[in-house]
Design a protein around this motif. Structure first.
Motif, PDB file in Angstrom:
ATOM      1  N   ASP A   1    -101.918  32.535 -82.138  1.00 13.07           N
ATOM      2  CA  ASP A   1    -102.477  33.886 -82.101  1.00 13.07           C
ATOM      3  C   ASP A   1    -101.701  34.816 -83.037  1.00 13.07           C
ATOM      4  OD1 ASP A   1    -104.370  33.179 -80.148  1.00 13.07           O
ATOM      5  OD2 ASP A   1    -102.863  33.390 -78.583  1.00 13.07           O
ATOM      6  N   GLU A   2    -100.403  34.929 -82.795  1.00  9.66           N
ATOM      7  CA  GLU A   2     -99.564  35.834 -83.572  1.00  9.66           C
ATOM      8  C   GLU A   2     -98.101  35.493 -83.357  1.00  9.66           C
ATOM      9  OE1 GLU A   2     -99.827  39.857 -82.159  1.00  9.66           O
ATOM     10  OE2 GLU A   2     -99.660  39.269 -80.052  1.00  9.66           O
ATOM     11  N   CYS A   3     -97.237  36.077 -84.171  1.00  4.74           N
ATOM     12  CA  CYS A   3     -95.788  36.007 -83.959  1.00  4.74           C
ATOM     13  C   CYS A   3     -95.287  37.421 -83.731  1.00  4.74           C
ATOM     14  CB  CYS A   3     -95.076  35.397 -85.157  1.00  4.74           C
ATOM     15  SG  CYS A   3     -95.488  33.659 -85.467  1.00  4.74           S
ATOM     16  N   LYS A   4     -94.246  37.545 -82.918  1.00  7.17           N
ATOM     17  CA  LYS A   4     -93.683  38.856 -82.622  1.00  7.17           C
ATOM     18  C   LYS A   4     -92.163  38.833 -82.815  1.00  7.17           C
ATOM     19  CE  LYS A   4     -97.082  40.568 -79.260  1.00  7.17           C
ATOM     20  NZ  LYS A   4     -97.273  41.116 -77.902  1.00  7.17           N
ATOM     21  N   HIS A   5     -91.622  40.025 -83.085  1.00  9.72           N
ATOM     22  CA  HIS A   5     -90.170  40.265 -83.146  1.00  9.72           C
ATOM     23  C   HIS A   5     -89.476  39.587 -84.333  1.00  9.72           C
ATOM     24  CE1 HIS A   5     -91.061  41.777 -79.232  1.00  9.72           C
ATOM     25  NE2 HIS A   5     -91.198  40.581 -78.677  1.00  9.72           N
ATOM     26  N   LEU A   6     -90.225  39.270 -85.386  1.00  8.56           N
ATOM     27  CA  LEU A   6     -89.594  38.779 -86.607  1.00  8.56           C
ATOM     28  C   LEU A   6     -89.000  39.956 -87.382  1.00  8.56           C
ATOM     29  CD1 LEU A   6     -92.426  36.335 -87.716  1.00  8.56           C
ATOM     30  CD2 LEU A   6     -90.075  35.645 -87.204  1.00  8.56           C
ATOM     31  N   PRO A   7     -88.092  39.710 -88.329  1.00  6.41           N
ATOM     32  CA  PRO A   7     -87.558  40.808 -89.156  1.00  6.41           C
ATOM     33  C   PRO A   7     -88.675  41.534 -89.896  1.00  6.41           C
ATOM     34  CG  PRO A   7     -86.218  38.836 -89.421  1.00  6.41           C
ATOM     35  CD  PRO A   7     -87.436  38.424 -88.636  1.00  6.41           C
TER      36      PRO A   7
ATOM     37  N   ALA B   1     -87.523  36.174 -81.707  1.00  3.83           N
ATOM     38  CA  ALA B   1     -88.840  36.026 -82.318  1.00  3.83           C
ATOM     39  C   ALA B   1     -89.622  34.940 -81.587  1.00  3.83           C
ATOM     40  CB  ALA B   1     -88.700  35.678 -83.797  1.00  3.83           C
ATOM     41  N   GLN B   2     -90.915  35.186 -81.395  1.00  2.00           N
ATOM     42  CA  GLN B   2     -91.741  34.249 -80.642  1.00  2.00           C
ATOM     43  C   GLN B   2     -93.095  34.042 -81.312  1.00  2.00           C
ATOM     44  OE1 GLN B   2     -91.827  36.215 -76.789  1.00  2.00           O
ATOM     45  NE2 GLN B   2     -90.353  34.750 -75.985  1.00  2.00           N
ATOM     46  N   MET B   3     -93.616  32.832 -81.133  1.00  3.05           N
ATOM     47  CA  MET B   3     -94.972  32.519 -81.560  1.00  3.05           C
ATOM     48  C   MET B   3     -95.844  32.449 -80.316  1.00  3.05           C
ATOM     49  SD  MET B   3     -96.383  29.274 -83.802  1.00  3.05           S
ATOM     50  CE  MET B   3     -95.390  29.738 -85.224  1.00  3.05           C
ATOM     51  N   HIS B   4     -96.924  33.209 -80.297  1.00  2.00           N
ATOM     52  CA  HIS B   4     -97.829  33.229 -79.159  1.00  2.00           C
ATOM     53  C   HIS B   4     -99.006  32.309 -79.433  1.00  2.00           C
ATOM     54  CE1 HIS B   4     -96.175  36.752 -76.844  1.00  2.00           C
ATOM     55  NE2 HIS B   4     -95.479  36.800 -77.979  1.00  2.00           N
TER      56      HIS B   4
END
Length: 228
Positions: A36-42, A214-217
């Motif tokens: 779906d998306e990734c969050k908290h990357l630089p 960082a996480q991948m959803h």
């Protein structure tokens, strides 16, 4: 191609069923990764946009990947020249930036960016466009969107899948994050999945104190290939 050239193809539809228990190990398998998306990357420095590459550990040639990511929609009211003028007037009156953001229903970080305009930069529209472009790039780096499903075949259920986040460096695209999933004892795994640094093995973060991992959803599902 020369006149009269022909390409001969043979297609075979695969019947797949979700793995929910014991299966025939001779039929082969399909692993499905929904991203779906990734969050908290630089917010910068990783050369977005990204692609996600899926492979089988020990068999890197057996791989597939997504298309390029895109920035999420930026929510909130549109910034206009009038908005910029109101922000500037309130700042000139020594109003705190947090209060300006609350009064005008803006993000405080956006207020700060708008007020960073260098002296002599009098074109409001050009400055707003520059800020919006910078925000899209930052969001595209830190919160990339994919909304895609990729699949890979495996001859056996005993495998470890490798998921890699690859950047768009013009000279040589590089892996900027990765994680592995051992599928031997599972048939489904729901995210989010923590993205690890390929160089340190530690979770990727935005780099500031207290930054989230960082996480991948998305999710992973395993299917068995059945006979028709």
């Amino acid at each position: 191609p020369p006149e009269g050239a022909r390409v001969h193809l043979q297609c075979h539809w695969l019947k797949t069923v979700p793995v929910t228990g014991p299966v025939n190990p001779t039929h082969g398998f399909v692993v499905s990764l929904k991203i779906d998306e990734c969050k908290h990357l630089p917010g910068d420095g990783l050369n977005a946009p990204y692609t996600v590459q899926l492979s089988i550990k020990g068999d890197a040639a057996n791989s597939t990947k997504t298309g390029k990511s895109w920035p999420p929609a930026i929510l909130g009211p549109a910034v206009t020249a009038e908005t910029l003028q109101r922000v500037s007037k309130l700042d000139a009156a020594r109003t705190e930036w947090s209060l300006i953001a609350e009064v005008l229903d803006l993000d405080e970080a956006l207020v700060e960016e708008l007020l960073e305009r260098p002296p002599g930069h009098s074109d409001d529209a050009a400055w707003i466009a520059k800020i919006e472009d910078r925000r899209r790039q930052t969001k595209g780096s830190s919160n990339p969107q994919f909304e895609e499903v990729i699949r890979l075949m495996s001859k056996t259920k005993d495998f470890t899948m490798v998921v890699e986040l690859v950047n768009s460096d013009k000279k040589k695209p590089a892996v900027v994050g990765r994680f592995e999933l051992d599928m031997r004892s599972k048939s489904e795994e729901l995210g989010p999945f923590t993205i690890m640094s390929p160089t340190t093995g530690e979770p990727v973060t935005a780099g500031y104190a207290g930054a989230e991992k960082a996480q991948m959803h998305g999710c992973v599902k395993l299917y068995s290939i059945e006979d028709h």
